[in-house]
Design an enzyme around this catalytic site. Structure first.
Site, PDB file in Angstrom:
ATOM      1  N   ARG A 259      22.053 -35.928   3.994  1.00  0.00           N
ATOM      2  CA  ARG A 259      21.513 -35.861   2.637  1.00  0.00           C
ATOM      3  C   ARG A 259      20.498 -36.967   2.334  1.00  0.00           C
ATOM      4  O   ARG A 259      19.474 -36.734   1.683  1.00  0.00           O
ATOM      5  CB  ARG A 259      22.674 -35.940   1.636  1.00  0.00           C
ATOM      6  CG  ARG A 259      22.259 -35.846   0.181  1.00  0.00           C
ATOM      7  CD  ARG A 259      23.485 -35.928  -0.728  1.00  0.00           C
ATOM      8  NE  ARG A 259      23.139 -35.766  -2.123  1.00  0.00           N
ATOM      9  CZ  ARG A 259      23.077 -34.597  -2.763  1.00  0.00           C
ATOM     10  NH1 ARG A 259      23.326 -33.480  -2.097  1.00  0.00           N
ATOM     11  NH2 ARG A 259      22.764 -34.528  -4.036  1.00  0.00           N
TER      12      ARG A 259
ATOM     13  N   ASP B 210      26.622 -47.925  29.682  1.00  0.00           N
ATOM     14  CA  ASP B 210      25.328 -47.792  29.017  1.00  0.00           C
ATOM     15  C   ASP B 210      24.299 -48.826  29.470  1.00  0.00           C
ATOM     16  O   ASP B 210      23.112 -48.516  29.597  1.00  0.00           O
ATOM     17  CB  ASP B 210      25.489 -47.826  27.494  1.00  0.00           C
ATOM     18  CG  ASP B 210      26.356 -48.973  27.006  1.00  0.00           C
ATOM     19  OD1 ASP B 210      26.819 -49.780  27.841  1.00  0.00           O
ATOM     20  OD2 ASP B 210      26.579 -49.072  25.784  1.00  0.00           O
TER      21      ASP B 210
ATOM     22  N   THR C 117      25.492 -60.507  32.723  1.00  0.00           N
ATOM     23  CA  THR C 117      26.557 -59.640  32.258  1.00  0.00           C
ATOM     24  C   THR C 117      25.966 -58.741  31.168  1.00  0.00           C
ATOM     25  O   THR C 117      24.926 -59.072  30.580  1.00  0.00           O
ATOM     26  CB  THR C 117      27.743 -60.463  31.699  1.00  0.00           C
ATOM     27  OG1 THR C 117      28.793 -59.567  31.329  1.00  0.00           O
ATOM     28  CG2 THR C 117      27.334 -61.286  30.494  1.00  0.00           C
TER      29      THR C 117
ATOM     30  N   HIS D 209      33.112 -60.702 -23.631  1.00  0.00           N
ATOM     31  CA  HIS D 209      34.384 -59.980 -23.747  1.00  0.00           C
ATOM     32  C   HIS D 209      34.194 -58.638 -24.450  1.00  0.00           C
ATOM     33  O   HIS D 209      35.127 -58.098 -25.051  1.00  0.00           O
ATOM     34  CB  HIS D 209      35.427 -60.806 -24.512  1.00  0.00           C
ATOM     35  CG  HIS D 209      35.597 -62.198 -23.990  1.00  0.00           C
ATOM     36  ND1 HIS D 209      36.350 -62.485 -22.882  1.00  0.00           N
ATOM     37  CD2 HIS D 209      35.061 -63.376 -24.403  1.00  0.00           C
ATOM     38  CE1 HIS D 209      36.299 -63.790 -22.635  1.00  0.00           C
ATOM     39  NE2 HIS D 209      35.509 -64.346 -23.544  1.00  0.00           N
TER      40      HIS D 209
ATOM     41  N   SER E 153      23.743 -32.450 -16.642  1.00  0.00           N
ATOM     42  CA  SER E 153      25.118 -31.945 -16.598  1.00  0.00           C
ATOM     43  C   SER E 153      25.077 -30.441 -16.447  1.00  0.00           C
ATOM     44  O   SER E 153      24.233 -29.767 -17.043  1.00  0.00           O
ATOM     45  CB  SER E 153      25.870 -32.321 -17.879  1.00  0.00           C
ATOM     46  OG  SER E 153      27.090 -31.601 -17.979  1.00  0.00           O
ATOM     47  N   SER E 154      26.002 -29.904 -15.654  1.00  0.00           N
ATOM     48  CA  SER E 154      26.018 -28.462 -15.435  1.00  0.00           C
ATOM     49  C   SER E 154      26.509 -27.699 -16.652  1.00  0.00           C
ATOM     50  O   SER E 154      26.336 -26.485 -16.735  1.00  0.00           O
ATOM     51  CB  SER E 154      26.896 -28.128 -14.221  1.00  0.00           C
ATOM     52  OG  SER E 154      28.244 -28.525 -14.475  1.00  0.00           O
TER      53      SER E 154
ATOM     54  N   LYS F 108      22.633 -33.871 -21.690  1.00  0.00           N
ATOM     55  CA  LYS F 108      22.935 -35.076 -20.930  1.00  0.00           C
ATOM     56  C   LYS F 108      21.766 -35.517 -20.044  1.00  0.00           C
ATOM     57  O   LYS F 108      21.149 -34.727 -19.347  1.00  0.00           O
ATOM     58  CB  LYS F 108      24.159 -34.850 -20.036  1.00  0.00           C
ATOM     59  CG  LYS F 108      25.459 -34.583 -20.773  1.00  0.00           C
ATOM     60  CD  LYS F 108      25.984 -35.857 -21.404  1.00  0.00           C
ATOM     61  CE  LYS F 108      26.487 -36.852 -20.375  1.00  0.00           C
ATOM     62  NZ  LYS F 108      27.646 -36.365 -19.612  1.00  0.00           N
TER      63      LYS F 108
ATOM     64  N   ASN G 286      24.633 -44.114  -8.340  1.00  0.00           N
ATOM     65  CA  ASN G 286      24.450 -43.933  -6.899  1.00  0.00           C
ATOM     66  C   ASN G 286      24.301 -45.284  -6.209  1.00  0.00           C
ATOM     67  O   ASN G 286      24.880 -45.521  -5.141  1.00  0.00           O
ATOM     68  CB  ASN G 286      23.209 -43.072  -6.633  1.00  0.00           C
ATOM     69  CG  ASN G 286      22.969 -42.834  -5.158  1.00  0.00           C
ATOM     70  OD1 ASN G 286      22.450 -43.698  -4.457  1.00  0.00           O
ATOM     71  ND2 ASN G 286      23.329 -41.656  -4.674  1.00  0.00           N
TER      72      ASN G 286
ATOM     73  N   ARG H 208      36.527 -62.636  26.112  1.00  0.00           N
ATOM     74  CA  ARG H 208      35.881 -61.379  25.737  1.00  0.00           C
ATOM     75  C   ARG H 208      36.906 -60.279  25.558  1.00  0.00           C
ATOM     76  O   ARG H 208      37.845 -60.154  26.332  1.00  0.00           O
ATOM     77  CB  ARG H 208      34.941 -60.978  26.886  1.00  0.00           C
ATOM     78  CG  ARG H 208      33.762 -60.055  26.692  1.00  0.00           C
ATOM     79  CD  ARG H 208      33.910 -58.742  26.110  1.00  0.00           C
ATOM     80  NE  ARG H 208      32.611 -58.045  26.117  1.00  0.00           N
ATOM     81  CZ  ARG H 208      32.065 -57.573  25.035  1.00  0.00           C
ATOM     82  NH1 ARG H 208      32.625 -57.760  23.870  1.00  0.00           N
ATOM     83  NH2 ARG H 208      30.942 -56.883  25.101  1.00  0.00           N
TER      84      ARG H 208
ATOM     85  N   SER I 112      32.210 -54.338  20.517  1.00  0.00           N
ATOM     86  CA  SER I 112      31.198 -53.401  21.019  1.00  0.00           C
ATOM     87  C   SER I 112      31.083 -52.171  20.129  1.00  0.00           C
ATOM     88  O   SER I 112      29.985 -51.790  19.699  1.00  0.00           O
ATOM     89  CB  SER I 112      31.529 -52.991  22.455  1.00  0.00           C
ATOM     90  OG  SER I 112      30.579 -52.075  22.942  1.00  0.00           O
TER      91      SER I 112
END
Length: 545
Positions: free
Chosen positions: A91, A168, A198, A247, A371-372, A377, A385, A411, A416
């Site tokens: 998305r 990998d 390594t 407050h 708003s649906s 609104k 979001n 290690r 990883s």
């Protein structure tokens, strides 16, 4: 993030998962739900109670038929924006795809390639390693072209090799040997790819370069854009009076601009902290002692060579390590981003509240629906979001910052798999920043609502009145104002009547009589106007070291 397209160096490429996928239409047919064959495990509805009164055998058979459908609902779905498990890859891909060249597996492989090649070139420059002569200019160009020209097809070839090696980093080494075996000069030193290394020597540098590139190229510029947008709000509305709330209750007035300036300054301080974090790298072999290096070439000062190499990549050198780079800088970096995000959550919630109070209106776009069911609104969805994604980001980044500095003995492998999620925290952060920016662009100040609230709260002048009374020795000023204002309706007339009765100098009395909730804002306007100068003092250095 391993799905979608990104643009890097003018080339549009298809991102990938662990295996190549055939590109087809991203639109699933209308019958796709049927193809999924969703079902629930079969169970008997009334196994312990018998048949319920009024039930029929046929109705029960129908129930069992519905709940007892085949459990074989696994389906090999084409990877698309609709089937991606992570919304960053589905998305929200369009808002975060700039991170893909850095934080995807493609990015990891690309930076591994860079480190391996740079290390081979570095060895060709060490006089004691006579087995790797200095490369000609043509050979160096060939190697640099492997870095600069690294493509999606190259990455897929590495993944193909990995299906055989099941390792990998070793797959990257074999890929480079294949690429260079036809070159007459480099083919003679193929075994010096990955020499004395390594996997973590390659990985830790690749991860640092990934982070540095992503932050300098994408994250920090968007942070700056966000800070600037809030600064602009601060300066534009520096003198617009607004009722404060402590407050949740009416408090001494401020200006809208000054409240925005607070967030701009806080965010800029944290952004500076991020830019000053040193990105560290190690290159000391299997357990950090240069064991293999010394065994092969005991006459070389390997710690010095390693430091030179790490610094040449634009990273700082960590000289004391086990097998891994200990990730302390990562913990600090991610924690600082979490703090930046926490400040932005505070901003999102405050602006959300101001929209609720009517202090801000939101511009609408033709065709958009708030708003649906309630046509009137216009919801503050961008700030919601942003807040939601900041929470997801901070969950991921907080885990990284607390987990990564901890490794069993020299290690273990827990870091990883965790490190593969760096893009998740950064991606949700980026999405949140852009949502907040989008929300800011829609805001319109509703000065009428701000004025109306101030007109209703003359009681906030109790503070300056009792403070002036203290200056001129009026006994019990706080208690007298408390009696006037607490739990009682206070208006302009009652306040002015109280001031007229005060035994204070005439000029002080005149000053109080001229005071209104709209003008009692102290130095708020000046603070807001000067925020750009305050932030400028924090603005260097711009990029990560």
């Amino acid at each position: 993030m391993e799905l979608g397209t990104f643009s890097a160096s003018g080339v549009n490429k298809k991102m990938f998962l662990s295996n190549p996928i055939t590109q087809k239409s991203n639109v699933l047919p209308n019958s796709w739900l049927n193809q999924l064959n969703f079902s629930f495990p079969a169970r008997k509805i009334c196994s312990c109670r018998g048949i319920a009164k009024g039930s029929t055998i046929s109705s029960l058979k129908t129930q069992e038929k519905v709940t007892g459908m085949s459990s074989n609902h696994s389906q090999d779905l084409e990877l698309s924006s609709l089937t991606a498990l992570c919304p960053l890859d589905g998305r929200y891909w369009g808002k975060v795809k700039e991170l893909a060249p850095f934080m995807s597996e493609y990015g990891l492989i690309r930076f591994r390639i860079l480190v391996e090649i740079k290390w081979l070139i570095k060895m060709s420059q060490i006089p004691q390693i006579v087995e790797v002569p200095s490369f000609s200019e043509e050979a160096q160009t060939f190697l640099h072209d492997l870095i600069d020209g690294f493509s999606m097809n190259d990455a897929l070839e590495v993944k193909k090799i990995e299906r055989v090696t099941n390792h990998d980093v070793k797959a990257v080494e074999y890929f480079l040997k294949q690429k260079c075996q036809s070159h007459p000069e480099i083919s003679k030193v193929l075994e010096f790819f990955h020499f004395a290394c390594t996997s973590e020597d390659i990985n830790n540098l690749a991860h640092a370069l990934m982070l540095k590139g992503a932050l300098n190229t994408v994250i920090l510029p968007v942070m700056d854009e966000l800070i600037k947008a809030i600064c602009d709000m601060a300066t534009t509305h520096s003198s617009v009076p607004m009722l404060s709330r402590t407050h949740g209750q009416p408090a001494s007035p401020t200006t809208l601009g000054k409240e925005m300036a607070i967030f701009a300054y806080r965010l800029s301080r944290e952004r500076k902290e991020i830019s000053q974090i040193e990105m560290l790298g190690k290159f000391a072999g299997a357990v950090g002692n240069y064991n293999a290096h010394v065994a092969a070439y005991p006459e070389i000062n390997w710690p010095e060579i390693a430091e030179e190499f790490v610094l040449s990549l634009g990273l700082e050198f960590n000289p004391y390590v086990p097998q891994i780079e200990t990730h302390d800088y990562m913990a600090k970096l991610f924690h600082s981003i979490v703090q930046f995000n926490n400040i932005l959550v505070d901003f999102d919630r405050d602006v959300w509240g101001y929209i609720s109070l009517g202090y801000f209106k939101q511009t609408t776009k033709a065709g958009e629906i708030g708003s649906s069911t309630m046509p009137h609104k216009v919801n503050p969805i961008d700030f919601e979001n942003s807040e939601g994604n900041l929470g997801v980001a901070n969950g991921d980044l907080s885990h990284l910052s607390t987990k990564l500095p901890i490794s069993r003995w020299q290690r273990d492998l827990t870091d990883s798999t965790v490190l593969r999620n760096m893009g998740v925290g950064l991606g949700h952060s980026l999405l949140a920043y852009r949502s907040a920016l989008q929300g800011i662009q829609k805001l319109q100040v509703n000065e009428a609502a701000l004025m109306e609230d101030l007109d209703k709260t003359w009681e906030v002048l109790a503070e300056p009145i009792q403070t002036v009374m203290r200056r001129y020795g009026v006994p019990e000023p706080y208690e007298k104002l408390k009696e006037l204002t607490r739990g009682r309706a206070v208006n302009k007339e009652s306040i002015r009547e109280f001031i007229q009765k005060l035994d204070i100098p005439a000029d002080a009395k005149t000053s109080l009589l001229n005071l209104t909730p709209h003008t009692y804002v102290g130095a708020a306007a000046e603070l807001a106007k000067n925020v750009n100068e305050a932030i400028f003092l924090l603005s260097s250095p711009y990029l990560l070291k």
